[in-house]
Design a protein around this motif. Sequence first.
Motif, PDB file in Angstrom:
ATOM      1  N   LEU A   1     -47.434 -45.580 -34.605  1.00 52.30           N
ATOM      2  CA  LEU A   1     -47.493 -44.792 -35.692  1.00 52.30           C
ATOM      3  C   LEU A   1     -46.967 -46.539 -36.084  1.00 52.30           C
ATOM      4  CD1 LEU A   1     -48.867 -42.809 -37.600  1.00 52.30           C
ATOM      5  CD2 LEU A   1     -46.696 -42.111 -36.865  1.00 52.30           C
ATOM      6  N   ILE A   2     -45.988 -46.562 -36.427  1.00 50.70           N
ATOM      7  CA  ILE A   2     -45.528 -47.578 -37.105  1.00 50.70           C
ATOM      8  C   ILE A   2     -45.980 -48.904 -37.562  1.00 50.70           C
ATOM      9  CG2 ILE A   2     -43.386 -49.092 -36.814  1.00 50.70           C
ATOM     10  CD1 ILE A   2     -42.664 -46.922 -38.147  1.00 50.70           C
ATOM     11  N   LEU A   3     -46.826 -49.527 -36.168  1.00 54.39           N
ATOM     12  CA  LEU A   3     -47.625 -50.427 -36.151  1.00 54.39           C
ATOM     13  C   LEU A   3     -49.504 -49.649 -37.015  1.00 54.39           C
ATOM     14  CD1 LEU A   3     -46.887 -52.230 -32.165  1.00 54.39           C
ATOM     15  CD2 LEU A   3     -46.196 -53.333 -34.737  1.00 54.39           C
ATOM     16  N   ARG A   4     -49.515 -49.067 -36.642  1.00 54.37           N
ATOM     17  CA  ARG A   4     -50.526 -48.385 -37.176  1.00 54.37           C
ATOM     18  C   ARG A   4     -50.572 -48.430 -38.399  1.00 54.37           C
ATOM     19  NH1 ARG A   4     -55.640 -45.560 -35.646  1.00 54.37           N
ATOM     20  NH2 ARG A   4     -55.118 -45.497 -34.241  1.00 54.37           N
ATOM     21  N   THR A   5     -49.375 -47.885 -38.981  1.00 51.55           N
ATOM     22  CA  THR A   5     -49.238 -47.830 -40.632  1.00 51.55           C
ATOM     23  C   THR A   5     -49.113 -49.443 -41.118  1.00 51.55           C
ATOM     24  OG1 THR A   5     -47.990 -45.524 -40.166  1.00 51.55           O
ATOM     25  CG2 THR A   5     -47.770 -46.998 -42.185  1.00 51.55           C
ATOM     26  N   ALA A   6     -48.862 -50.332 -40.718  1.00 49.25           N
ATOM     27  CA  ALA A   6     -48.756 -51.705 -41.047  1.00 49.25           C
ATOM     28  C   ALA A   6     -49.905 -52.228 -40.887  1.00 49.25           C
ATOM     29  CB  ALA A   6     -47.531 -51.982 -39.884  1.00 49.25           C
ATOM     30  N   TYR A   7     -51.013 -52.081 -40.343  1.00 51.85           N
ATOM     31  CA  TYR A   7     -52.224 -52.617 -40.602  1.00 51.85           C
ATOM     32  C   TYR A   7     -53.004 -51.521 -41.061  1.00 51.85           C
ATOM     33  CZ  TYR A   7     -50.231 -56.375 -37.769  1.00 51.85           C
ATOM     34  OH  TYR A   7     -49.820 -57.778 -37.496  1.00 51.85           O
ATOM     35  N   ALA A   8     -52.728 -49.861 -42.115  1.00 54.78           N
ATOM     36  CA  ALA A   8     -53.705 -49.916 -42.629  1.00 54.78           C
ATOM     37  C   ALA A   8     -54.182 -50.698 -43.885  1.00 54.78           C
ATOM     38  CB  ALA A   8     -53.061 -48.840 -43.565  1.00 54.78           C
ATOM     39  N   PRO A   9     -55.128 -50.509 -44.498  1.00 57.12           N
ATOM     40  CA  PRO A   9     -55.814 -51.419 -45.308  1.00 57.12           C
ATOM     41  C   PRO A   9     -55.041 -51.011 -46.520  1.00 57.12           C
ATOM     42  CG  PRO A   9     -57.101 -49.797 -44.642  1.00 57.12           C
ATOM     43  CD  PRO A   9     -56.489 -49.741 -43.192  1.00 57.12           C
ATOM     44  N   GLU A  10     -54.587 -50.081 -46.555  1.00 55.58           N
ATOM     45  CA  GLU A  10     -54.091 -50.231 -48.550  1.00 55.58           C
ATOM     46  C   GLU A  10     -52.936 -51.071 -48.766  1.00 55.58           C
ATOM     47  OE1 GLU A  10     -54.605 -45.747 -47.665  1.00 55.58           O
ATOM     48  OE2 GLU A  10     -54.522 -47.424 -45.868  1.00 55.58           O
ATOM     49  N   ILE A  11     -51.888 -51.517 -46.950  1.00 55.76           N
ATOM     50  CA  ILE A  11     -51.089 -52.278 -47.784  1.00 55.76           C
ATOM     51  C   ILE A  11     -51.673 -53.851 -47.255  1.00 55.76           C
ATOM     52  CG2 ILE A  11     -49.498 -50.540 -47.808  1.00 55.76           C
ATOM     53  CD1 ILE A  11     -48.997 -51.228 -44.995  1.00 55.76           C
TER      54      ILE A  11
ATOM     55  N   ALA B   1     -39.513 -43.527 -44.641  1.00 53.92           N
ATOM     56  CA  ALA B   1     -38.680 -44.342 -44.791  1.00 53.92           C
ATOM     57  C   ALA B   1     -38.310 -45.202 -43.741  1.00 53.92           C
ATOM     58  CB  ALA B   1     -37.281 -42.695 -45.180  1.00 53.92           C
ATOM     59  N   ASP B   2     -37.547 -44.693 -42.635  1.00 55.18           N
ATOM     60  CA  ASP B   2     -37.474 -45.762 -41.645  1.00 55.18           C
ATOM     61  C   ASP B   2     -38.855 -46.814 -41.531  1.00 55.18           C
ATOM     62  OD1 ASP B   2     -36.283 -43.736 -40.318  1.00 55.18           O
ATOM     63  OD2 ASP B   2     -37.820 -42.962 -39.054  1.00 55.18           O
ATOM     64  N   PHE B   3     -39.919 -46.670 -42.020  1.00 54.23           N
ATOM     65  CA  PHE B   3     -40.816 -47.825 -42.140  1.00 54.23           C
ATOM     66  C   PHE B   3     -39.628 -48.709 -43.094  1.00 54.23           C
ATOM     67  CE2 PHE B   3     -44.181 -50.027 -43.601  1.00 54.23           C
ATOM     68  CZ  PHE B   3     -44.664 -50.876 -42.681  1.00 54.23           C
ATOM     69  N   LEU B   4     -40.403 -47.716 -44.289  1.00 53.32           N
ATOM     70  CA  LEU B   4     -39.060 -48.894 -45.059  1.00 53.32           C
ATOM     71  C   LEU B   4     -38.109 -50.397 -44.795  1.00 53.32           C
ATOM     72  CD1 LEU B   4     -39.875 -47.016 -48.381  1.00 53.32           C
ATOM     73  CD2 LEU B   4     -41.053 -49.341 -47.415  1.00 53.32           C
ATOM     74  N   SER B   5     -37.328 -48.987 -43.523  1.00 49.75           N
ATOM     75  CA  SER B   5     -35.969 -49.784 -43.664  1.00 49.75           C
ATOM     76  C   SER B   5     -36.196 -51.089 -42.346  1.00 49.75           C
ATOM     77  CB  SER B   5     -35.159 -49.253 -43.051  1.00 49.75           C
ATOM     78  OG  SER B   5     -34.543 -47.849 -43.602  1.00 49.75           O
ATOM     79  N   LEU B   6     -37.104 -50.639 -41.803  1.00 47.29           N
ATOM     80  CA  LEU B   6     -37.551 -51.364 -40.231  1.00 47.29           C
ATOM     81  C   LEU B   6     -38.490 -52.670 -40.653  1.00 47.29           C
ATOM     82  CD1 LEU B   6     -39.337 -48.573 -37.834  1.00 47.29           C
ATOM     83  CD2 LEU B   6     -36.878 -50.973 -37.410  1.00 47.29           C
TER      84      LEU B   6
END
Length: 459
Positions: free
Chosen positions: A229-239, A58-63
Amino acid sequence: MIRIAIFLVVAVVAGCSARPLGDTPTRAAIAESSLPPMKGFASTRPSAPRQSNANIAADFLSLHFELESGRSLPVFTRFEGPITVRVTGKPPASLEPDLRRLLDRLRQEAGLQIRQVQGNSASITIQAVSRAEIRRALPQAACFVVPNVSSIEEFRRKRRSADTNWSTLREREKMAIFLPYDSTPQEIRDCLHEELAQALGPLNDLYRLSNSVFNDDNVHTVLTGFDMLILRTAYAPEIYSGMTKAEVATELPDILSRINPDGNRLSAQAIAPTPRTWIDSVQIVLGPGAGTSERRNAAQSAAATAQQLGWQDHRRAFGYYMLGRMTQLDDAELAQQYYASALSYLRRSPGTELHQAYIVTQTAAYAVSRDEGSEALRQIEPYLDVAARSENAALLATLMLLKAEALDQTGQSDAARTVRLDSVGWARYGFGTDWAVRAKMQEIASLNPQNRRNGQSNG
């Protein structure tokens, strides 16, 4: 990113001072010296996030899908492919080592393909300019990041064009970060961390985050474990760039389960949104332009809103902290009551040790002013390592200088001299120029009634 200055004991200020114009993410020189050498932090000790993956999603989407103004972004954007960084302008000596450390962290902790390059172009250009130039570009910003430009001159030409409009962006290809070369080493580093993180990822700030630089309270000044962790998620291959909020939301549970398995074992907590009225009150208190009575009224309004909403987290404490700051010159004892209320909420909120450290600079200073050295030492000691772990040299130096006065008050003069001397290297990083360091030393020494009686100064 917007960074509002609220720092430290007796009006220490660092960071941006208010909301800049529009949707531009912002964050609000050392001479030859006779003082001991400036110190720096050799290693980083980030703490792992303590939230459930559901809350982090939820934080990721808001950010990523909102701007600080509240405007929504239509699609997710990031750099696609390896990222290069170059430095231009007049970088101070402290910038290069701080940048190297940050890039190492981004590679190791966030898994990014990012490196520094020389030459005339890069994915991200960091231009070191004067504070005056930044103010001419964005009057209320201390530093900021802009898409699709590579110099402050180019930004001035394009500032009203679609090129620099975050809401029209569909993929990140070129970014520019503008930092003040004539600020303190810590302020330059803090700007570097926040603006580089926003060039790479989130464009929003959320007051509800207690463990992130993506928060206008300016408590955290270097990227935290949560931020990485937020940055790692942002550069995951799925998105990838161009995905909608719904499309990204579908992928987040699997991504976070893979890269943050501990988050699956924690229960999701209800998210209490931060109303615009509370945010506006906070910005009146901490930003420029408001008079004393207006700031005090705004602090009271923020505290009342937090109480009405039943908040039990760091935001509730923040209201009391602001009231303390607004009150302490007129009624020091009432201010201490506000600080005690703030600490009571923080101590029930896991992961708020750094927030507590800021308030302890106020309560320990009060103890020193009352010649209660033993009480000041009791308060200060647990937070020295907190300040060091957070790589906040200004906070660490302030605590150490208060400790030195408390040691003097308890008859430990040799230990006081050692601590005071050791604090200077951190103060030079945190406060910058010799005169600023000496002013801070004298300011804290003047709290000690023994020095006032003897006409002494430890500056």
